[in-house]
Design a protein around this motif. Structure first.
Motif, short mmCIF file in Angstrom:
data_model
loop_
_atom_site.label_atom_id
_atom_site.label_comp_id
_atom_site.label_asym_id
_atom_site.label_seq_id
_atom_site.Cartn_x
_atom_site.Cartn_y
_atom_site.Cartn_z
N PHE A 44 0.83 -1.20 0.00
CA PHE A 44 0.00 0.00 0.00
C PHE A 44 0.87 1.25 0.00
CE2 PHE A 44 -1.66 3.44 2.67
CZ PHE A 44 -2.73 3.84 1.90
N MET A 45 1.91 1.26 0.83
CA MET A 45 2.81 2.42 0.89
C MET A 45 3.51 2.62 -0.45
SD MET A 45 4.66 2.68 4.59
CE MET A 45 5.50 4.13 3.97
N PHE A 46 3.94 1.53 -1.06
CA PHE A 46 4.61 1.63 -2.37
C PHE A 46 3.67 2.27 -3.40
CE2 PHE A 46 5.90 -0.20 -6.48
CZ PHE A 46 7.22 0.25 -6.52
N THR A 47 2.42 1.84 -3.39
CA THR A 47 1.45 2.37 -4.34
C THR A 47 1.10 3.82 -4.03
OG1 THR A 47 0.50 0.15 -4.61
CG2 THR A 47 -0.83 2.01 -5.38
N PHE A 48 0.86 4.12 -2.75
CA PHE A 48 0.45 5.47 -2.35
C PHE A 48 1.53 6.49 -2.67
CE2 PHE A 48 0.39 8.88 0.80
CZ PHE A 48 -0.90 9.37 0.64
N PHE A 49 2.75 6.23 -2.21
CA PHE A 49 3.81 7.21 -2.45
C PHE A 49 4.24 7.22 -3.92
CE2 PHE A 49 4.12 6.83 2.15
CZ PHE A 49 4.30 8.16 2.51
N GLY A 50 4.13 6.07 -4.58
CA GLY A 50 4.42 6.05 -6.01
C GLY A 50 3.46 6.93 -6.79
N ALA A 51 2.20 6.97 -6.36
CA ALA A 51 1.20 7.81 -7.03
C ALA A 51 1.52 9.29 -6.90
CB ALA A 51 -0.18 7.51 -6.47
N LEU A 52 2.31 9.66 -5.89
CA LEU A 52 2.70 11.06 -5.71
C LEU A 52 3.89 11.45 -6.60
CD1 LEU A 52 2.58 11.35 -1.80
CD2 LEU A 52 0.82 12.06 -3.43
N GLY A 53 4.50 10.45 -7.24
CA GLY A 53 5.72 10.71 -8.00
C GLY A 53 5.55 11.71 -9.12
N SER A 54 4.51 11.54 -9.92
CA SER A 54 4.27 12.45 -11.05
C SER A 54 4.06 13.87 -10.57
CB SER A 54 3.05 11.97 -11.85
OG SER A 54 2.76 12.87 -12.90
N TRP A 55 3.26 14.03 -9.51
CA TRP A 55 3.01 15.36 -8.95
C TRP A 55 4.29 15.97 -8.40
CZ3 TRP A 55 3.78 16.85 -3.85
CH2 TRP A 55 3.32 18.12 -3.50
N PHE A 56 5.10 15.18 -7.72
CA PHE A 56 6.32 15.70 -7.09
C PHE A 56 7.28 16.23 -8.16
CE2 PHE A 56 10.54 15.48 -5.28
CZ PHE A 56 10.36 15.96 -4.00
N VAL A 57 7.53 15.44 -9.20
CA VAL A 57 8.43 15.90 -10.27
C VAL A 57 7.85 17.15 -10.94
CG1 VAL A 57 9.51 15.29 -12.47
CG2 VAL A 57 9.35 13.58 -10.65
N GLY A 58 6.54 17.16 -11.14
CA GLY A 58 5.91 18.33 -11.74
C GLY A 58 6.08 19.58 -10.91
N ARG A 59 5.98 19.45 -9.59
CA ARG A 59 6.17 20.60 -8.71
C ARG A 59 7.63 21.08 -8.75
NH1 ARG A 59 2.92 23.95 -7.99
NH2 ARG A 59 3.89 24.62 -6.02
N VAL A 60 8.57 20.15 -8.77
CA VAL A 60 9.98 20.53 -8.87
C VAL A 60 10.21 21.28 -10.18
CG1 VAL A 60 12.34 19.66 -9.10
CG2 VAL A 60 10.80 18.65 -7.41
N VAL B 81 12.59 24.81 -11.63
CA VAL B 81 13.17 24.85 -12.98
C VAL B 81 12.46 25.89 -13.85
CG1 VAL B 81 13.73 23.50 -15.04
CG2 VAL B 81 13.86 22.43 -12.78
N GLY B 82 11.18 25.66 -14.12
CA GLY B 82 10.37 26.65 -14.80
C GLY B 82 10.47 26.69 -16.31
N VAL B 83 11.46 26.01 -16.90
CA VAL B 83 11.63 25.99 -18.36
C VAL B 83 11.33 24.59 -18.86
CG1 VAL B 83 13.24 26.37 -20.27
CG2 VAL B 83 13.40 27.77 -18.20
N ASP B 84 10.38 24.46 -19.77
CA ASP B 84 9.95 23.14 -20.24
C ASP B 84 11.10 22.33 -20.83
OD1 ASP B 84 7.42 23.71 -19.43
OD2 ASP B 84 6.60 24.12 -21.42
N ALA B 85 11.96 23.00 -21.56
CA ALA B 85 13.07 22.30 -22.21
C ALA B 85 14.09 21.76 -21.21
CB ALA B 85 13.77 23.22 -23.21
N LEU C 129 13.46 20.04 -18.46
CA LEU C 129 12.85 19.02 -17.61
C LEU C 129 13.90 18.09 -17.00
CD1 LEU C 129 10.42 17.43 -16.51
CD2 LEU C 129 10.24 16.29 -18.72
N TRP C 130 14.99 17.89 -17.72
CA TRP C 130 16.05 17.01 -17.21
C TRP C 130 16.56 17.48 -15.85
CZ3 TRP C 130 20.91 18.97 -16.22
CH2 TRP C 130 21.22 20.21 -16.78
N LYS C 131 16.55 18.79 -15.62
CA LYS C 131 17.01 19.32 -14.33
C LYS C 131 16.09 18.87 -13.20
CE LYS C 131 19.14 23.49 -16.26
NZ LYS C 131 19.12 24.97 -16.28
N ALA C 132 14.78 18.85 -13.47
CA ALA C 132 13.83 18.40 -12.45
C ALA C 132 14.07 16.93 -12.10
CB ALA C 132 12.40 18.60 -12.94
N LEU C 133 14.39 16.12 -13.11
CA LEU C 133 14.65 14.70 -12.86
C LEU C 133 15.93 14.52 -12.06
CD1 LEU C 133 13.70 13.15 -16.33
CD2 LEU C 133 12.27 13.46 -14.31
N VAL C 134 16.94 15.30 -12.37
CA VAL C 134 18.21 15.22 -11.62
C VAL C 134 18.01 15.67 -10.18
CG1 VAL C 134 20.55 16.14 -11.43
CG2 VAL C 134 19.67 15.44 -13.66
#
Length: 207
Positions: A151-167, A172-176, A178-183
């Protein structure tokens, strides 16, 4: 509630294990959600190219991870009582290096290959981590503790997309770029996950 009681009865080993799981799940799922946009923005690949390359790389890396995880634990078990957590710690460290390096690669193929190596170690680490959670759980509660783990793996995994998007939006702020957000995400979460897994080694060995 019985599962939570069992977890709270062994906080020194369970809390670090679950903390490592939560942090790694956020990064792993976040990378999965944003991988295609990253390849498009950073390397100019299209969806067809990405799908064809990912299919082959993921097949090899995931099958290799299953074999590596089992072999690593068996080898470490001959020398250490904490083989499961020790193997997971080694794999977490390898995943950290690959996750940080992958977005920094000069071309799409090298980025995906490094990502595939990271995926191999990620799955290899999941094998002993899951075994560690089950091994120290009381027999009558093993299923419930494992269910809570998943359950924890699924719950926190579901937050992954949102977390990277917020970063991406906040730091970062520049679409091009995006690699910086992943790093940033990988360099922030995965070293902490590795540290928590390492902290679980001694109490797990004592259990």
């Amino acid at each position: 509630f019985d599962a939570l009681k069992a977890i709270n009865a062994r906080p020194k080993v369970y809390y670090p294990l679950f903390a490592a799981l939560a942090l790694a799940a956020v990064e792993t799922f976040g990378l999965g959600f944003w991988r295609v946009p990253f390849m498009i923005r950073s390397y100019g690949w299209n969806e067809g190219q990405i799908g064809a390359a990912l299919g082959s790389i993921m097949l090899v890396s995931q099958l290799s991870g299953l074999v590596l995880g089992a072999a690593l634990v068996e080898w470490l078990a001959k020398r250490y009582k904490d083989a499961n957590v020790r193997a997971a710690t080694i794999c977490f460290a390898a995943v950290t290096m690959c996750a940080v390096a992958s977005p920094l690669m000069p071309d799409g193929w090298s980025s995906l290959i490094v990502m595939g190596v990271g995926g191999m170690f990620g799955l290899a680490g999941a094998v002993p981590q899951n075994a560690a959670v089950q091994r120290i759980a009381p027999n009558a509660l093993r299923g419930q503790v494992t269910a809570f783990y998943l359950f924890m793996f699924t719950f926190f995994g579901a937050l992954g997309s949102w977390f990277v998007g917020r970063v991406q939006d906040v730091f970062v702020g520049v679409d091009a770029d995006l690699w910086k957000a992943l790093v940033i995400t990988a360099a922030t979460l995965l070293p902490l996950a590795t540290f928590f897994m390492y902290r679980a080694m001694k109490p797990y060995r004592e259990e």
